[in-house]
Design a protein around this motif. Structure first.
Motif, PDB file in Angstrom:
ATOM      1  N   GLU A  82       0.642  -1.086   0.067  1.00 24.60           N
ATOM      2  CA  GLU A  82      -0.087   0.008  -0.119  1.00 24.60           C
ATOM      3  C   GLU A  82       0.679   1.320  -0.127  1.00 24.60           C
ATOM      4  O   GLU A  82       0.310   2.292  -0.394  1.00 24.60           O
ATOM      5  N   TYR A  83       2.308   0.959   0.319  1.00 28.69           N
ATOM      6  CA  TYR A  83       2.858   2.207   0.351  1.00 28.69           C
ATOM      7  C   TYR A  83       3.153   2.649  -1.302  1.00 28.69           C
ATOM      8  O   TYR A  83       3.622   3.881  -1.316  1.00 28.69           O
ATOM      9  N   ASN A  84       2.697   1.932  -2.028  1.00 31.06           N
ATOM     10  CA  ASN A  84       2.747   2.605  -3.415  1.00 31.06           C
ATOM     11  C   ASN A  84       1.686   3.555  -3.607  1.00 31.06           C
ATOM     12  O   ASN A  84       1.910   4.674  -4.602  1.00 31.06           O
ATOM     13  N   ALA A  85       0.631   3.454  -2.978  1.00 34.05           N
ATOM     14  CA  ALA A  85      -0.160   4.801  -3.055  1.00 34.05           C
ATOM     15  C   ALA A  85       0.415   5.827  -2.481  1.00 34.05           C
ATOM     16  O   ALA A  85       0.158   6.897  -2.906  1.00 34.05           O
ATOM     17  N   LEU A  86       1.193   5.748  -1.354  1.00 33.55           N
ATOM     18  CA  LEU A  86       1.602   6.876  -0.789  1.00 33.55           C
ATOM     19  C   LEU A  86       2.642   7.670  -1.687  1.00 33.55           C
ATOM     20  O   LEU A  86       2.636   8.877  -1.977  1.00 33.55           O
ATOM     21  N   LEU A  87       3.777   6.877  -2.233  1.00 32.68           N
ATOM     22  CA  LEU A  87       4.637   7.202  -3.444  1.00 32.68           C
ATOM     23  C   LEU A  87       3.970   7.944  -4.394  1.00 32.68           C
ATOM     24  O   LEU A  87       4.339   8.959  -4.934  1.00 32.68           O
ATOM     25  N   GLY A  88       2.869   7.412  -4.963  1.00 34.41           N
ATOM     26  CA  GLY A  88       2.032   7.983  -6.115  1.00 34.41           C
ATOM     27  C   GLY A  88       1.418   9.177  -5.781  1.00 34.41           C
ATOM     28  O   GLY A  88       1.631  10.296  -6.481  1.00 34.41           O
ATOM     29  N   ALA A  89       0.991   9.486  -4.550  1.00 37.91           N
ATOM     30  CA  ALA A  89       0.583  10.714  -4.043  1.00 37.91           C
ATOM     31  C   ALA A  89       1.508  11.604  -3.792  1.00 37.91           C
ATOM     32  O   ALA A  89       1.344  12.896  -4.364  1.00 37.91           O
ATOM     33  N   LEU A  90       2.560  11.235  -3.280  1.00 39.18           N
ATOM     34  CA  LEU A  90       3.702  12.163  -3.114  1.00 39.18           C
ATOM     35  C   LEU A  90       4.211  12.887  -4.618  1.00 39.18           C
ATOM     36  O   LEU A  90       4.485  13.751  -4.714  1.00 39.18           O
ATOM     37  N   GLY A  91       4.200  11.711  -5.398  1.00 31.36           N
ATOM     38  CA  GLY A  91       4.614  12.301  -6.981  1.00 31.36           C
ATOM     39  C   GLY A  91       3.802  13.242  -7.612  1.00 31.36           C
ATOM     40  O   GLY A  91       4.049  14.044  -8.142  1.00 31.36           O
ATOM     41  N   MET A  92       2.313  12.777  -7.492  1.00 36.25           N
ATOM     42  CA  MET A  92       1.464  13.679  -7.937  1.00 36.25           C
ATOM     43  C   MET A  92       1.404  15.283  -7.427  1.00 36.25           C
ATOM     44  O   MET A  92       1.382  16.141  -8.098  1.00 36.25           O
ATOM     45  N   MET A  93       1.678  15.164  -5.893  1.00 38.48           N
ATOM     46  CA  MET A  93       1.592  16.405  -5.124  1.00 38.48           C
ATOM     47  C   MET A  93       2.853  17.155  -5.824  1.00 38.48           C
ATOM     48  O   MET A  93       2.746  18.482  -5.897  1.00 38.48           O
ATOM     49  N   ALA A  94       3.928  16.636  -5.833  1.00 35.53           N
ATOM     50  CA  ALA A  94       5.105  17.357  -6.450  1.00 35.53           C
ATOM     51  C   ALA A  94       4.838  17.738  -7.951  1.00 35.53           C
ATOM     52  O   ALA A  94       5.225  19.005  -8.273  1.00 35.53           O
ATOM     53  N   ALA A  95       4.112  17.158  -8.575  1.00 29.88           N
ATOM     54  CA  ALA A  95       3.899  17.561  -9.922  1.00 29.88           C
ATOM     55  C   ALA A  95       2.980  18.765  -9.921  1.00 29.88           C
ATOM     56  O   ALA A  95       2.978  19.812 -10.699  1.00 29.88           O
ATOM     57  N   LEU A  96       1.902  18.737  -9.191  1.00 30.51           N
ATOM     58  CA  LEU A  96       0.993  19.974  -8.569  1.00 30.51           C
ATOM     59  C   LEU A  96       1.784  21.014  -8.249  1.00 30.51           C
ATOM     60  O   LEU A  96       1.534  22.458  -8.723  1.00 30.51           O
ATOM     61  N   ILE A  97       2.718  20.796  -7.334  1.00 27.36           N
ATOM     62  CA  ILE A  97       3.608  22.010  -6.987  1.00 27.36           C
ATOM     63  C   ILE A  97       4.396  22.729  -8.003  1.00 27.36           C
ATOM     64  O   ILE A  97       4.545  23.842  -8.070  1.00 27.36           O
ATOM     65  N   VAL A  98       5.079  21.589  -8.865  1.00 33.14           N
ATOM     66  CA  VAL A  98       5.765  22.310 -10.015  1.00 33.14           C
ATOM     67  C   VAL A  98       4.903  23.038 -10.957  1.00 33.14           C
ATOM     68  O   VAL A  98       5.154  24.136 -11.541  1.00 33.14           O
ATOM     69  N   LYS A  99       3.779  22.552 -11.256  1.00 29.91           N
ATOM     70  CA  LYS A  99       2.638  23.198 -12.033  1.00 29.91           C
ATOM     71  C   LYS A  99       2.314  24.645 -11.550  1.00 29.91           C
ATOM     72  O   LYS A  99       2.408  25.745 -12.311  1.00 29.91           O
ATOM     73  N   MET A 100       2.099  24.713 -10.214  1.00 35.71           N
ATOM     74  CA  MET A 100       1.731  25.912  -9.651  1.00 35.71           C
ATOM     75  C   MET A 100       2.980  26.889  -9.590  1.00 35.71           C
ATOM     76  O   MET A 100       2.729  28.143  -9.907  1.00 35.71           O
ATOM     77  N   THR A 101       4.131  26.328  -9.507  1.00 35.13           N
ATOM     78  CA  THR A 101       5.297  27.350  -9.550  1.00 35.13           C
ATOM     79  C   THR A 101       5.615  27.724 -10.868  1.00 35.13           C
ATOM     80  O   THR A 101       5.942  28.970 -11.091  1.00 35.13           O
ATOM     81  N   ILE A 102       5.712  26.802 -11.882  1.00 31.86           N
ATOM     82  CA  ILE A 102       5.806  27.152 -13.372  1.00 31.86           C
ATOM     83  C   ILE A 102       4.730  28.121 -13.760  1.00 31.86           C
ATOM     84  O   ILE A 102       5.232  29.089 -14.643  1.00 31.86           O
ATOM     85  N   PHE A 103       3.636  27.654 -13.789  1.00 31.38           N
ATOM     86  CA  PHE A 103       2.412  28.436 -14.517  1.00 31.38           C
ATOM     87  C   PHE A 103       1.595  29.356 -13.452  1.00 31.38           C
ATOM     88  O   PHE A 103       0.577  29.584 -13.646  1.00 31.38           O
ATOM     89  N   GLN A 104       2.568  30.111 -12.549  1.00 38.11           N
ATOM     90  CA  GLN A 104       1.725  31.166 -11.613  1.00 38.11           C
ATOM     91  C   GLN A 104       1.327  32.315 -12.574  1.00 38.11           C
ATOM     92  O   GLN A 104       1.954  32.528 -13.624  1.00 38.11           O
ATOM     93  N   SER A 105       0.120  32.593 -12.128  1.00 39.01           N
ATOM     94  CA  SER A 105      -0.437  34.063 -12.957  1.00 39.01           C
ATOM     95  C   SER A 105      -0.319  35.092 -12.255  1.00 39.01           C
ATOM     96  O   SER A 105       0.079  35.322 -11.239  1.00 39.01           O
TER      97      SER A 105
END
Length: 151
Positions: free
Chosen positions: A128-151
């Motif tokens: 089940e730790y794979n769900a945690l790892l996947g969630a952390l990866g998705m959160m990191a991607a969203l943080i990068v998206k927010m940082t790069i595409f800030q308006s």
């Protein structure tokens, strides 16, 4: 941040559920299974909705719900047919515990049922730790998206 709350809630539910289920060996009725028959799927749905909120995308949310219904409902029906054949006590359990949306209180007689409690060994066995790892990866991607595409 609001989306992260949904993701964390879903992760917590999935974690607790995976530490209570002994697949194909015993009917899981303790822990989150005393509130809903499908806490793993409920946790996945909450995680998905949390990511939709975090991504600020209503159309992704609609697609997620449609996919959830199209994929998980047939799976749940098949699993329940298996459980009915394998565990005679499933029918009584199904009468007491809702399929998806959880009860606010533990099901009647759940306190009387034998429960070994949460098992880290089961959590690790089910990976089940794979769900945690996947969630952390998705959160990191969203943080990068927010940082790069800030308006």
């Amino acid at each position: 941040m609001l989306g992260a709350v949904g993701v964390l809630a879903g992760l917590l539910i999935r974690t607790l559920a995976s530490g209570h289920v002994r697949k194909n060996e015993a009917l899981a009725t303790s822990g989150p299974y005393a509130y809903t028959r499908n806490p793993l799927y409920l946790g996945s749905l909450l995680m998905g909705l949390g990511f939709c909120v975090a991504a600020r995308s209503w159309w992704v949310g609609v697609a997620l719900v449609v996919m959830f219904l199209a994929i998980y409902l047939p799976v749940i029906r098949d699993e329940e047919a298996f459980l009915r054949k394998t565990f005679p006590e499933f029918e009584e359990y199904a009468r007491r515990v809702p399929r998806m949306l959880p009860r606010l209180t533990r099901a009647p007689d759940a306190a009387a049922e034998a429960s070994a409690g949460f098992s880290l060994e089961l959590y690790l066995k089910h990976r089940e730790y794979n769900a945690l790892l996947g969630a952390l990866g998705m959160m990191a991607a969203l943080i990068v998206k927010m940082t790069i595409f800030q308006s």
